[in-house]
Design a protein around this motif. Structure first.
Motif, short mmCIF file in Angstrom:
data_model
loop_
_atom_site.label_atom_id
_atom_site.label_comp_id
_atom_site.label_asym_id
_atom_site.label_seq_id
_atom_site.Cartn_x
_atom_site.Cartn_y
_atom_site.Cartn_z
N MET A 167 0.85 -1.17 0.00
CA MET A 167 0.00 0.00 0.00
C MET A 167 0.90 1.24 0.00
O MET A 167 1.82 1.35 0.80
N SER A 168 0.61 2.16 -0.88
CA SER A 168 1.40 3.38 -0.95
C SER A 168 1.08 4.29 0.24
O SER A 168 0.04 4.15 0.89
N LEU A 169 1.97 5.22 0.49
CA LEU A 169 1.77 6.16 1.59
C LEU A 169 0.50 6.97 1.38
O LEU A 169 -0.27 7.17 2.32
N ASN A 170 0.27 7.42 0.15
CA ASN A 170 -0.92 8.21 -0.14
C ASN A 170 -2.20 7.40 0.12
O ASN A 170 -3.15 7.92 0.70
N ALA A 171 -2.20 6.16 -0.30
CA ALA A 171 -3.37 5.30 -0.08
C ALA A 171 -3.58 5.06 1.42
O ALA A 171 -4.73 5.06 1.90
N HIS A 172 -2.50 4.89 2.14
CA HIS A 172 -2.59 4.68 3.59
C HIS A 172 -3.16 5.93 4.27
O HIS A 172 -4.02 5.83 5.15
N LEU A 173 -2.69 7.09 3.87
CA LEU A 173 -3.20 8.35 4.42
C LEU A 173 -4.69 8.51 4.14
O LEU A 173 -5.46 8.92 5.01
#
Length: 54
Positions: free
Chosen positions: A1-7
């Motif tokens: 999971m990318s950082l943006n998706a996690h945020l």
């Protein structure tokens, strides 16, 4: 999971929890301990969002 998706996922959880807290605060039969725990979790999510957003 990318950082943006996690945020985005954290923000979604925070928004859902915020709506639940508001709903519970309007309820006459609210459990104060449950409400306290929900508010703590909401704050934890907010802090994690802030930390990861830097």
């Amino acid at each position: 999971m990318s950082l943006n998706a996690h945020l985005q996922e954290l923000k979604k959880k925070h928004a859902n929890l915020s709506a639940t807290v508001e709903e519970q605060e309007r309820s006459p039969a609210v459990d104060p301990l449950t409400l306290r725990d929900m508010k703590k979790e909401k704050l934890r999510l907010k802090e994690e969002i802030s930390r990861l957003g830097r």
